[in-house]
Design a protein around this motif. Structure first.
Motif, PDB file in Angstrom:
ATOM      1  N   SER A 271       0.810  -1.219   0.000  1.00 45.79           N
ATOM      2  CA  SER A 271       0.000   0.000   0.000  1.00 45.79           C
ATOM      3  C   SER A 271       0.845   1.272   0.000  1.00 45.79           C
ATOM      4  CB  SER A 271      -0.958  -0.013   1.196  1.00 45.79           C
ATOM      5  OG  SER A 271      -1.833  -1.119   1.106  1.00 45.79           O
TER       6      SER A 271
ATOM      7  N   TYR B  44      -2.001   0.031  -5.280  1.00 51.76           N
ATOM      8  CA  TYR B  44      -2.130  -1.230  -4.549  1.00 51.76           C
ATOM      9  C   TYR B  44      -3.600  -1.545  -4.291  1.00 51.76           C
ATOM     10  CZ  TYR B  44       2.872  -1.677  -3.424  1.00 51.76           C
ATOM     11  OH  TYR B  44       4.232  -1.839  -3.493  1.00 51.76           O
ATOM     12  N   LEU B  45      -4.364  -0.545  -3.877  1.00 54.17           N
ATOM     13  CA  LEU B  45      -5.788  -0.752  -3.606  1.00 54.17           C
ATOM     14  C   LEU B  45      -6.524  -1.121  -4.885  1.00 54.17           C
ATOM     15  CD1 LEU B  45      -8.003  -0.655  -1.452  1.00 54.17           C
ATOM     16  CD2 LEU B  45      -8.292   1.777  -1.964  1.00 54.17           C
ATOM     17  N   ASP B  46      -6.204  -0.410  -5.967  1.00 54.16           N
ATOM     18  CA  ASP B  46      -6.846  -0.718  -7.253  1.00 54.16           C
ATOM     19  C   ASP B  46      -6.505  -2.131  -7.710  1.00 54.16           C
ATOM     20  OD1 ASP B  46      -7.867   1.836  -7.248  1.00 54.16           O
ATOM     21  OD2 ASP B  46      -6.318   2.663  -8.577  1.00 54.16           O
TER      22      ASP B  46
ATOM     23  N   ARG C 289      -8.246  -4.920  -5.575  1.00 58.22           N
ATOM     24  CA  ARG C 289      -9.677  -5.046  -5.876  1.00 58.22           C
ATOM     25  C   ARG C 289      -9.894  -5.660  -7.242  1.00 58.22           C
ATOM     26  NH1 ARG C 289     -11.851   0.662  -3.209  1.00 58.22           N
ATOM     27  NH2 ARG C 289     -12.583  -0.276  -1.253  1.00 58.22           N
TER      28      ARG C 289
ATOM     29  N   THR D  67      -9.356  -5.683  -0.359  1.00 55.63           N
ATOM     30  CA  THR D  67      -8.320  -4.681  -0.118  1.00 55.63           C
ATOM     31  C   THR D  67      -6.960  -5.368   0.063  1.00 55.63           C
ATOM     32  OG1 THR D  67      -8.461  -4.687   2.297  1.00 55.63           O
ATOM     33  CG2 THR D  67     -10.028  -3.280   1.113  1.00 55.63           C
ATOM     34  N   PRO D  68      -5.864  -4.616  -0.053  1.00 54.74           N
ATOM     35  CA  PRO D  68      -4.548  -5.220   0.152  1.00 54.74           C
ATOM     36  C   PRO D  68      -4.390  -5.892   1.516  1.00 54.74           C
ATOM     37  CG  PRO D  68      -4.295  -3.107  -0.937  1.00 54.74           C
ATOM     38  CD  PRO D  68      -5.734  -3.220  -0.555  1.00 54.74           C
TER      39      PRO D  68
ATOM     40  N   GLN E  29      -6.775  -7.057   3.467  1.00 49.04           N
ATOM     41  CA  GLN E  29      -7.608  -8.260   3.475  1.00 49.04           C
ATOM     42  C   GLN E  29      -6.899  -9.407   2.751  1.00 49.04           C
ATOM     43  OE1 GLN E  29     -11.128  -6.575   1.655  1.00 49.04           O
ATOM     44  NE2 GLN E  29     -12.279  -6.671   3.574  1.00 49.04           N
TER      45      GLN E  29
ATOM     46  N   LYS F 230      -1.325   4.364   1.829  1.00 48.19           N
ATOM     47  CA  LYS F 230      -2.722   4.481   1.406  1.00 48.19           C
ATOM     48  C   LYS F 230      -3.537   3.331   1.999  1.00 48.19           C
ATOM     49  CE  LYS F 230      -1.816   8.017  -1.271  1.00 48.19           C
ATOM     50  NZ  LYS F 230      -2.296   9.378  -0.940  1.00 48.19           N
ATOM     51  N   LEU F 231      -4.224   3.602   3.103  1.00 44.85           N
ATOM     52  CA  LEU F 231      -4.990   2.590   3.812  1.00 44.85           C
ATOM     53  C   LEU F 231      -6.411   3.071   4.058  1.00 44.85           C
ATOM     54  CD1 LEU F 231      -2.383   1.576   6.552  1.00 44.85           C
ATOM     55  CD2 LEU F 231      -3.032   0.203   4.559  1.00 44.85           C
ATOM     56  N   LEU F 232      -7.359   2.145   3.984  1.00 38.44           N
ATOM     57  CA  LEU F 232      -8.724   2.437   4.399  1.00 38.44           C
ATOM     58  C   LEU F 232      -8.837   2.279   5.918  1.00 38.44           C
ATOM     59  CD1 LEU F 232     -10.598   0.451   1.611  1.00 38.44           C
ATOM     60  CD2 LEU F 232     -10.163   2.919   1.693  1.00 38.44           C
TER      61      LEU F 232
ATOM     62  N   GLU G  63      -8.737  -1.187   7.193  1.00 37.66           N
ATOM     63  CA  GLU G  63      -7.426  -1.835   7.083  1.00 37.66           C
ATOM     64  C   GLU G  63      -6.540  -1.467   8.275  1.00 37.66           C
ATOM     65  OE1 GLU G  63      -6.014  -2.496   2.691  1.00 37.66           O
ATOM     66  OE2 GLU G  63      -6.666  -0.415   2.894  1.00 37.66           O
TER      67      GLU G  63
END
Length: 472
Positions: A238, A243-245, A248, A254-255, A257, A276-278, A281
């Motif tokens: 990330s 990475y997220l794109d 998915r 997500t990375p 996950q 870049k994290l949600l 995450e």
């Protein structure tokens, strides 16, 4: 065998809260271990380091580096590129240009740069491996570390599958076979890994980029083997929104996950970047005590962003500092990294503050990170992540990994609190002494046997050689 650090102006310990500073002014080391701290009287025949007007820190623990990139600083084609384009422009383009001598020189330059910043421990995420290589990069890293007396944690990178961006690049980018990769990790653990607290050699399972370097089933097998061997796990994750794109699009998750699905979370795992994290995450990383190697200068240089250390640490994520590669960080030393971490956490918090005209209360970000926080991340945090149970803090019973800084450059003149100088003022403070396991590695800003001018000349020649080979 005893040594006394005497009359220190200030001591930062790497511990949290009120324990982050110790009044000292003295510290006794016996047989490589801190025996006592306080007002101490010299013993007969005891060696003394006069630390008057000096500040004492725990030696830095660098949890993410790419030492081979030490000869790729400021490479023009990648200088103004973001991550993906930069990878093709610089490290991948030059990968096949390295031979045994240039690789060894790059490692030596990187280690000496780190050493002179007060760094004792280096986790090198080395990914220069390909089928039928004519030289052993792992052995070179360990042998160069041994020559300098530094603690080396080899994060054995590499890949068993290719990425799309690698298809038209040299044969040196060809992936390894899965069995060959696993066999080499076992070889390295058997030959080099030493889990004792005072050990200067450790090995880590570290496929280069978790989403791209191996299929999921192989990642599970890698994690299983690492835990059977008693070694830790590391990779990139990330660093950018790509990475997220990618996670998915390829896996429907997500990375983080994806990591959870393949047994790559836990207190024995840490990731570089995590920019870049949600929110969910961050929660998962914290719940599993998975760590971060924060690389603020590289993330800034590549335009990737600033990791949210405040949210990560609040969630329970262990935080450490890493330099990353010199090809994306031309000041590849831990003192510069600590300075950047201190400033950028404040900048990040300030950028996110709500302006008053939108109904919020603008408070700025100047309280985001203290100097003591940064020292703790760069020492105790790194030691925790690497499993170095007796490194990272200055207190009795801990190994004597100690940097004694002499603040004799004008950039440190005028300080009201000299203790903060090595982080707050940046630059490179001269080292009165650097101890690793109580052994004097740097004395009066000099590394025994090192000819810096000769090293500079060798590096300049090697850069020309690499440029010529990359054009061939």
């Amino acid at each position: 065998m005893t040594l006394l650090i005497r009359n220190a102006h200030a001591i930062l310990t790497g511990l949290p809260g009120a324990a982050s500073r110790h009044a000292g002014p003295d510290m006794r080391i016996r047989d490589g271990v801190i025996e006592a701290m306080g007002a101490l009287s010299p013993l007969a025949d005891e060696r003394i380091i006069d630390a008057r007007d000096c500040v004492v820190y725990p030696a830095w623990v660098n949890t993410h580096h790419h030492l081979f990139q030490s000869l790729l600083k400021g490479e023009p084609q990648g200088l103004n590129q973001s991550l993906t384009a930069w990878l093709s422009a610089t490290p991948y383009r030059f990968r096949a240009a390295f031979d045994e001598s240039t690789f060894r020189l790059a490692v030596r330059v990187g280690l000496i740069e780190l050493l002179r910043s007060g760094c004792a421990t280096v986790a090198d995420h080395n990914y220069l491996y390909w089928p039928d290589m004519p030289f052993d990069t792992s052995d070179i890293i360990f042998s160069e570390g041994e020559a300098l007396g530094m603690r080396i944690v080899l994060c054995r990178g590499g890949a068993t599958q290719s990425r799309a961006i690698e298809q038209d690049l040299p044969l040196a980018l060809r992936p390894e076979g899965f069995d060959a990769y696993m066999t080499d990790v076992e070889r390295l653990v058997g030959r080099y890994h030493d889990s004792r607290p005072e050990s200067l050699r450790r090995v880590v399972m570290a496929p280069t980029t978790l989403l791209h370097s191996a299929p999921g089933a192989q990642l599970r097998e890698m994690a299983k083997l690492a835990r059977r061997l008693g070694i830790r796990l590391h990779s990139h994750l990330s660093e950018t929104v790509d990475y997220l794109d990618a996670a998915r699009a390829k896996f429907g998750m997500t990375p983080v996950q994806f990591c959870a699905e393949h047994d790559w979370l836990g207190s024995d795992v840490w990731f570089a970047h995590l920019v870049k994290l949600l929110p969910e995450e961050i929660t998962l990383l914290g719940a599993t005590r998975t760590g971060i190697a924060h690389c603020p200068q590289s993330n800034g240089r590549l335009g990737s962003g600033i990791a949210d250390l405040l949210a990560l640490e609040k969630a329970g994520v262990p935080v450490s500092l890493g330099v990353d590669g010199a090809a994306s960080n031309e000041a590849a030393d831990m003192q510069s990294e600590a300075h950047a971490a201190w400033l950028l956490q404040r900048a990040r918090k300030g950028m996110l503050a709500q302006p008053r005209y939108e109904g919020g209360t603008f408070e700025g970000g100047a309280d985001a990170a203290t100097i003591e926080d940064v020292v703790r991340w760069g020492s105790a945090g790194g030691a925790q992540i690497l499993g170095l149970s007796r490194s990272g803090t200055l207190q009795p019973g801990m190994l004597a990994d100690i940097a004694v800084y002499r603040l004799d450059d004008p950039r440190y003149f005028g300080l009201h609190d000299m203790a903060i100088g090595p982080v707050a003022c940046g630059g490179r403070a001269s080292l009165k002494a650097l101890l690793i396991n109580g052994r004097m590695i740097v004395e009066n800003d000099s590394v025994p046997g090192l000819d810096l001018d000769a090293l500079r000349v060798d590096a300049m020649a090697a850069v020309k050689t690499l440029q010529q080979r990359a054009l061939a």
